[in-house]
Scaffold this motif. Sequence first.
Motif, mmCIF file in Angstrom:
data_model
loop_
_atom_site.group_PDB
_atom_site.id
_atom_site.type_symbol
_atom_site.label_atom_id
_atom_site.label_comp_id
_atom_site.label_asym_id
_atom_site.label_seq_id
_atom_site.Cartn_x
_atom_site.Cartn_y
_atom_site.Cartn_z
ATOM 1 N N LEU A 50 0.849 -1.191 0.000
ATOM 2 C CA LEU A 50 0.000 0.000 0.000
ATOM 3 C C LEU A 50 0.885 1.241 0.000
ATOM 4 C CD1 LEU A 50 -2.671 -0.934 2.714
ATOM 5 C CD2 LEU A 50 -2.833 -1.228 0.232
ATOM 6 N N PRO A 51 0.357 2.385 -0.461
ATOM 7 C CA PRO A 51 1.128 3.629 -0.377
ATOM 8 C C PRO A 51 1.308 4.055 1.074
ATOM 9 C CG PRO A 51 -0.784 3.846 -1.843
ATOM 10 C CD PRO A 51 -0.957 2.578 -1.083
ATOM 11 N N VAL A 52 2.213 5.007 1.273
ATOM 12 C CA VAL A 52 2.347 5.666 2.563
ATOM 13 C C VAL A 52 2.248 7.165 2.328
ATOM 14 C CG1 VAL A 52 4.888 5.733 2.458
ATOM 15 C CG2 VAL A 52 3.725 5.906 4.677
ATOM 16 N N ALA A 53 1.472 7.843 3.181
ATOM 17 C CA ALA A 53 1.347 9.299 3.119
ATOM 18 C C ALA A 53 2.080 9.899 4.312
ATOM 19 C CB ALA A 53 -0.118 9.722 3.132
ATOM 20 N N ASP A 54 3.020 10.788 4.023
ATOM 21 C CA ASP A 54 3.777 11.505 5.051
ATOM 22 C C ASP A 54 3.070 12.831 5.277
ATOM 23 O OD1 ASP A 54 5.649 12.636 6.720
ATOM 24 O OD2 ASP A 54 7.255 12.718 5.221
ATOM 25 N N GLY A 75 4.142 12.781 -0.009
ATOM 26 C CA GLY A 75 4.344 13.759 1.043
ATOM 27 C C GLY A 75 3.389 14.920 0.865
ATOM 28 N N VAL A 76 2.694 15.301 1.925
ATOM 29 C CA VAL A 76 1.763 16.427 1.850
ATOM 30 C C VAL A 76 2.085 17.422 2.951
ATOM 31 C CG1 VAL A 76 -0.037 14.954 0.860
ATOM 32 C CG2 VAL A 76 -0.045 15.403 3.318
ATOM 33 N N HIS A 85 10.396 23.126 -1.598
ATOM 34 C CA HIS A 85 11.639 22.556 -1.049
ATOM 35 C C HIS A 85 11.701 21.057 -1.321
ATOM 36 C CE1 HIS A 85 13.554 25.820 1.166
ATOM 37 N NE2 HIS A 85 12.405 26.149 1.731
ATOM 38 N N ALA A 86 10.582 20.355 -1.042
ATOM 39 C CA ALA A 86 10.564 18.896 -1.174
ATOM 40 C C ALA A 86 10.789 18.462 -2.619
ATOM 41 C CB ALA A 86 9.236 18.352 -0.652
ATOM 42 N N LEU A 87 10.145 19.132 -3.548
ATOM 43 C CA LEU A 87 10.307 18.783 -4.959
ATOM 44 C C LEU A 87 11.736 19.028 -5.421
ATOM 45 C CD1 LEU A 87 6.953 20.246 -6.313
ATOM 46 C CD2 LEU A 87 7.590 17.821 -6.273
ATOM 47 N N ARG A 88 12.328 20.102 -4.929
ATOM 48 C CA ARG A 88 13.691 20.441 -5.337
ATOM 49 C C ARG A 88 14.687 19.424 -4.772
ATOM 50 N NH1 ARG A 88 13.307 26.312 -4.857
ATOM 51 N NH2 ARG A 88 13.756 26.019 -2.645
ATOM 52 N N ALA A 89 14.430 18.948 -3.556
ATOM 53 C CA ALA A 89 15.360 18.026 -2.906
ATOM 54 C C ALA A 89 15.251 16.605 -3.450
ATOM 55 C CB ALA A 89 15.109 18.008 -1.396
ATOM 56 N N ASP A 90 14.095 16.269 -4.013
ATOM 57 C CA ASP A 90 13.865 14.901 -4.488
ATOM 58 C C ASP A 90 14.411 14.748 -5.909
ATOM 59 O OD1 ASP A 90 13.023 12.284 -4.613
ATOM 60 O OD2 ASP A 90 10.931 12.778 -5.038
ATOM 61 N N THR A 91 15.713 14.781 -6.020
ATOM 62 C CA THR A 91 16.347 14.781 -7.347
ATOM 63 C C THR A 91 16.130 13.473 -8.098
ATOM 64 O OG1 THR A 91 18.418 14.067 -6.318
ATOM 65 C CG2 THR A 91 18.112 16.438 -6.650
ATOM 66 N N GLU A 92 15.887 12.381 -7.374
ATOM 67 C CA GLU A 92 15.658 11.099 -8.021
ATOM 68 C C GLU A 92 14.178 10.830 -8.291
ATOM 69 O OE1 GLU A 92 17.574 8.012 -5.840
ATOM 70 O OE2 GLU A 92 19.579 8.909 -6.045
ATOM 71 N N GLU A 96 6.095 11.464 -4.358
ATOM 72 C CA GLU A 96 5.167 12.477 -4.873
ATOM 73 C C GLU A 96 4.933 13.494 -3.756
ATOM 74 O OE1 GLU A 96 1.577 10.462 -6.342
ATOM 75 O OE2 GLU A 96 2.775 8.636 -6.269
ATOM 76 N N PHE A 97 4.689 14.722 -4.134
ATOM 77 C CA PHE A 97 4.451 15.768 -3.149
ATOM 78 C C PHE A 97 3.294 16.645 -3.603
ATOM 79 C CE2 PHE A 97 8.915 14.650 -2.665
ATOM 80 C CZ PHE A 97 8.990 14.439 -1.292
ATOM 81 N N GLN A 98 2.461 17.062 -2.641
ATOM 82 C CA GLN A 98 1.384 17.990 -2.952
ATOM 83 C C GLN A 98 1.032 18.820 -1.726
ATOM 84 O OE1 GLN A 98 -2.015 14.954 -3.586
ATOM 85 N NE2 GLN A 98 -3.048 16.639 -2.525
ATOM 86 N N GLN A 99 0.559 20.013 -1.983
ATOM 87 C CA GLN A 99 0.079 20.874 -0.908
ATOM 88 C C GLN A 99 -1.292 20.374 -0.466
ATOM 89 O OE1 GLN A 99 -0.165 24.979 -2.029
ATOM 90 N NE2 GLN A 99 -0.607 25.706 0.039
ATOM 91 N N LEU A 100 -1.494 20.255 0.839
ATOM 92 C CA LEU A 100 -2.759 19.739 1.362
ATOM 93 C C LEU A 100 -2.993 20.271 2.763
ATOM 94 C CD1 LEU A 100 -5.129 17.644 0.870
ATOM 95 C CD2 LEU A 100 -3.772 16.075 2.266
#
Length: 239
Positions: A50-54, A75-76, A85-92, A96-100
Amino acid sequence: MDVSQRYREAWEGFWAETSDAPGEAIWDSDPSFTSVPDSALLLPYADTTLPVADLGCGNGTQTRYLATRFARAIGVDLSHAAIVHALRADTEKSAEFQQLDLVDHDAVRALRERTGDTNVYMRAVIHQSEPQDRPAVAGAVAELLGERGRAFVAELTSASKAVLQQAAAGPGGPPAKLRRVFDHGLRPAGAGDEEVPELLRAAGLRILADGDTALVQTEQLPDGTRIDLPARWYILARE
Protein backbone atom coordinates in the motif's frame (compact mmCIF):
# COMPACT_ATOMS: atom_id res chain seq x y z
CA MET A 1 -13.28 23.90 7.13
CA ASP A 2 -9.74 25.21 6.72
CA VAL A 3 -6.92 26.22 9.02
CA SER A 4 -6.84 29.87 10.07
CA GLN A 5 -5.15 32.43 7.86
CA ARG A 6 -2.72 33.20 10.70
CA TYR A 7 -1.66 29.57 10.97
CA ARG A 8 -1.30 29.16 7.21
CA GLU A 9 0.79 32.32 6.91
CA ALA A 10 2.98 31.29 9.86
CA TRP A 11 4.01 28.06 8.12
CA GLU A 12 4.31 29.67 4.70
CA GLY A 13 6.58 32.33 6.16
CA PHE A 14 8.71 29.80 8.00
CA TRP A 15 9.37 27.64 4.95
CA ALA A 16 9.81 30.61 2.62
CA GLU A 17 12.67 31.83 4.84
CA THR A 18 14.26 28.38 5.23
CA SER A 19 17.13 27.39 2.99
CA ASP A 20 17.51 24.05 1.20
CA ALA A 21 20.38 23.05 3.50
CA PRO A 22 19.68 19.73 5.26
CA GLY A 23 18.86 20.26 8.93
CA GLU A 24 18.06 23.95 8.50
CA ALA A 25 14.66 23.38 10.06
CA ILE A 26 15.19 22.36 13.67
CA TRP A 27 13.20 19.13 13.26
CA ASP A 28 14.81 18.15 9.93
CA SER A 29 16.91 15.35 11.39
CA ASP A 30 18.60 12.66 9.35
CA PRO A 31 16.28 9.69 8.71
CA SER A 32 18.61 7.48 10.78
CA PHE A 33 17.20 9.32 13.83
CA THR A 34 13.60 9.51 12.63
CA SER A 35 11.91 7.60 9.83
CA VAL A 36 14.33 4.65 10.00
CA PRO A 37 13.54 3.66 13.62
CA ASP A 38 9.94 4.80 13.19
CA SER A 39 9.50 2.51 10.18
CA ALA A 40 10.94 -0.38 12.16
CA LEU A 41 8.03 0.09 14.58
CA LEU A 42 5.40 0.45 11.84
CA LEU A 43 6.47 -2.22 9.34
CA PRO A 44 5.43 -5.27 11.41
CA TYR A 45 1.85 -3.96 11.24
CA ALA A 46 1.79 -2.45 7.75
CA ASP A 47 1.19 -3.78 4.25
CA THR A 48 4.08 -2.22 2.32
CA THR A 49 2.35 -2.82 -1.01
CA LEU A 50 0.00 0.00 0.00
CA PRO A 51 1.13 3.63 -0.38
CA VAL A 52 2.35 5.67 2.56
CA ALA A 53 1.35 9.30 3.12
CA ASP A 54 3.78 11.50 5.05
CA LEU A 55 1.52 14.11 6.67
CA GLY A 56 3.25 17.41 7.36
CA CYS A 57 6.18 16.33 5.21
CA GLY A 58 8.00 19.68 5.20
CA ASN A 59 10.97 19.48 2.85
CA GLY A 60 10.44 15.75 2.29
CA THR A 61 13.51 14.34 4.06
CA GLN A 62 11.52 11.55 5.70
CA THR A 63 9.26 11.01 2.67
CA ARG A 64 12.23 10.13 0.53
CA TYR A 65 13.28 7.44 3.00
CA LEU A 66 9.73 6.10 3.28
CA ALA A 67 9.74 5.70 -0.52
CA THR A 68 12.42 3.01 -0.05
CA ARG A 69 10.17 0.98 2.27
CA PHE A 70 6.73 1.32 0.68
CA ALA A 71 5.45 0.81 -2.85
CA ARG A 72 4.62 4.51 -3.17
CA ALA A 73 5.23 7.56 -0.97
CA ILE A 74 3.22 10.79 -1.03
CA GLY A 75 4.34 13.76 1.04
CA VAL A 76 1.76 16.43 1.85
CA ASP A 77 2.13 19.74 3.64
CA LEU A 78 0.03 22.82 4.31
CA SER A 79 2.81 25.08 3.04
CA HIS A 80 3.39 25.63 -0.66
CA ALA A 81 6.95 26.75 0.11
CA ALA A 82 7.61 23.44 1.92
CA ILE A 83 6.42 21.48 -1.12
CA VAL A 84 8.74 23.54 -3.34
CA HIS A 85 11.64 22.56 -1.05
CA ALA A 86 10.56 18.90 -1.17
CA LEU A 87 10.31 18.78 -4.96
CA ARG A 88 13.69 20.44 -5.34
CA ALA A 89 15.36 18.03 -2.91
CA ASP A 90 13.86 14.90 -4.49
CA THR A 91 16.35 14.78 -7.35
CA GLU A 92 15.66 11.10 -8.02
CA LYS A 93 11.88 11.67 -8.16
CA SER A 94 11.38 8.91 -5.62
CA ALA A 95 8.21 10.34 -4.08
CA GLU A 96 5.17 12.48 -4.87
CA PHE A 97 4.45 15.77 -3.15
CA GLN A 98 1.38 17.99 -2.95
CA GLN A 99 0.08 20.87 -0.91
CA LEU A 100 -2.76 19.74 1.36
CA ASP A 101 -4.63 21.19 4.32
CA LEU A 102 -5.34 18.26 6.66
CA VAL A 103 -8.28 20.17 8.12
CA ASP A 104 -9.96 20.31 4.67
CA HIS A 105 -11.98 17.10 4.78
CA ASP A 106 -12.92 17.22 1.10
CA ALA A 107 -9.26 17.55 0.08
CA VAL A 108 -8.24 14.66 2.35
CA ARG A 109 -11.04 12.50 0.98
CA ALA A 110 -9.96 13.32 -2.57
CA LEU A 111 -6.45 12.11 -1.75
CA ARG A 112 -7.89 8.93 -0.24
CA GLU A 113 -9.96 8.30 -3.36
CA ARG A 114 -6.84 8.68 -5.47
CA THR A 115 -4.59 6.43 -3.38
CA GLY A 116 -6.99 3.91 -1.86
CA ASP A 117 -6.23 2.51 1.58
CA THR A 118 -3.01 4.22 2.63
CA ASN A 119 -0.47 3.86 5.41
CA VAL A 120 0.26 7.09 7.29
CA TYR A 121 3.42 8.55 8.79
CA MET A 122 2.82 11.65 10.89
CA ARG A 123 5.45 13.16 13.12
CA ALA A 124 4.70 16.11 15.41
CA VAL A 125 1.68 17.59 13.65
CA ILE A 126 -1.13 17.42 16.23
CA HIS A 127 0.91 19.11 18.98
CA GLN A 128 1.52 22.28 16.95
CA SER A 129 -1.93 22.45 15.32
CA GLU A 130 -4.39 24.99 16.64
CA PRO A 131 -6.66 23.41 19.29
CA GLN A 132 -9.82 23.64 17.18
CA ASP A 133 -8.09 21.84 14.30
CA ARG A 134 -6.67 18.86 16.17
CA PRO A 135 -9.77 16.62 15.85
CA ALA A 136 -9.76 17.17 12.08
CA VAL A 137 -6.05 16.26 11.86
CA ALA A 138 -6.72 13.00 13.71
CA GLY A 139 -9.72 12.47 11.44
CA ALA A 140 -7.51 12.89 8.37
CA VAL A 141 -5.38 9.98 9.57
CA ALA A 142 -8.47 7.79 9.95
CA GLU A 143 -9.81 8.81 6.54
CA LEU A 144 -6.60 7.90 4.76
CA LEU A 145 -6.14 4.52 6.45
CA GLY A 146 -9.37 2.95 5.28
CA GLU A 147 -9.61 -0.70 6.30
CA ARG A 148 -6.09 -1.90 5.49
CA GLY A 149 -3.80 1.06 6.19
CA ARG A 150 -1.78 1.44 9.38
CA ALA A 151 -0.34 4.62 10.87
CA PHE A 152 2.71 5.70 12.80
CA VAL A 153 2.03 8.90 14.75
CA ALA A 154 4.53 10.57 17.10
CA GLU A 155 3.69 13.61 19.21
CA LEU A 156 5.57 15.65 21.80
CA THR A 157 4.71 15.15 25.46
CA SER A 158 4.46 17.85 28.11
CA ALA A 159 8.00 16.99 29.27
CA SER A 160 9.30 18.54 26.04
CA LYS A 161 8.29 22.00 27.30
CA ALA A 162 11.00 21.89 29.97
CA VAL A 163 13.60 20.96 27.34
CA LEU A 164 12.49 23.84 25.12
CA GLN A 165 12.62 26.23 28.08
CA GLN A 166 16.14 25.02 28.88
CA ALA A 167 17.14 25.55 25.25
CA ALA A 168 15.78 29.09 25.30
CA ALA A 169 17.43 29.98 28.62
CA GLY A 170 20.98 30.37 27.35
CA PRO A 171 22.74 33.73 27.66
CA GLY A 172 21.97 34.51 24.03
CA GLY A 173 18.36 33.38 24.22
CA PRO A 174 17.00 30.57 22.03
CA PRO A 175 19.45 29.09 19.50
CA ALA A 176 18.92 30.35 15.96
CA LYS A 177 16.82 27.49 14.60
CA LEU A 178 14.51 27.50 17.62
CA ARG A 179 14.27 31.28 17.53
CA ARG A 180 12.96 31.11 13.96
CA VAL A 181 10.19 28.76 15.10
CA PHE A 182 9.13 31.23 17.79
CA ASP A 183 9.55 34.27 15.52
CA HIS A 184 7.02 32.81 13.09
CA GLY A 185 4.45 32.28 15.82
CA LEU A 186 4.72 28.50 15.83
CA ARG A 187 4.05 26.96 19.23
CA PRO A 188 5.50 23.50 19.86
CA ALA A 189 4.20 21.12 22.52
CA GLY A 190 0.73 22.63 22.56
CA ALA A 191 -1.29 19.42 23.05
CA GLY A 192 -1.65 17.74 26.44
CA ASP A 193 -0.45 14.21 27.14
CA GLU A 194 -3.95 12.77 27.46
CA GLU A 195 -5.35 14.89 24.64
CA VAL A 196 -3.49 13.06 21.86
CA PRO A 197 -4.70 9.48 22.55
CA GLU A 198 -8.19 10.84 23.24
CA LEU A 199 -8.22 12.62 19.87
CA LEU A 200 -7.02 9.49 18.10
CA ARG A 201 -9.70 7.30 19.68
CA ALA A 202 -12.41 9.90 19.04
CA ALA A 203 -11.44 9.85 15.35
CA GLY A 204 -12.21 6.12 15.24
CA LEU A 205 -8.63 4.94 15.53
CA ARG A 206 -7.49 1.91 17.50
CA ILE A 207 -4.09 2.00 19.23
CA LEU A 208 -2.28 -1.23 18.35
CA ALA A 209 0.97 -0.32 20.13
CA ASP A 210 2.58 2.71 21.73
CA GLY A 211 5.68 3.76 23.59
CA ASP A 212 8.03 6.54 24.59
CA THR A 213 10.53 8.09 22.22
CA ALA A 214 12.35 11.36 21.57
CA LEU A 215 12.16 13.62 18.55
CA VAL A 216 15.78 14.40 17.68
CA GLN A 217 16.42 18.02 16.72
CA THR A 218 19.24 19.66 14.77
CA GLU A 219 20.10 22.19 17.50
CA GLN A 220 21.91 22.05 20.81
CA LEU A 221 21.22 23.04 24.40
CA PRO A 222 23.41 25.79 25.92
CA ASP A 223 25.81 23.09 27.20
CA GLY A 224 26.27 21.76 23.66
CA THR A 225 24.22 18.58 24.00
CA ARG A 226 21.70 17.79 21.28
CA ILE A 227 18.07 18.78 21.81
CA ASP A 228 15.97 15.61 22.09
CA LEU A 229 12.30 16.33 22.75
CA PRO A 230 10.35 13.72 24.75
CA ALA A 231 7.51 12.24 22.73
CA ARG A 232 5.16 9.28 22.46
CA TRP A 233 4.53 7.11 19.42
CA TYR A 234 1.40 5.22 18.39
CA ILE A 235 0.69 2.49 15.84
CA LEU A 236 -2.90 2.91 14.68
CA ALA A 237 -5.65 1.20 12.67
CA ARG A 238 -9.26 2.11 11.94
CA GLU A 239 -11.80 0.68 14.35
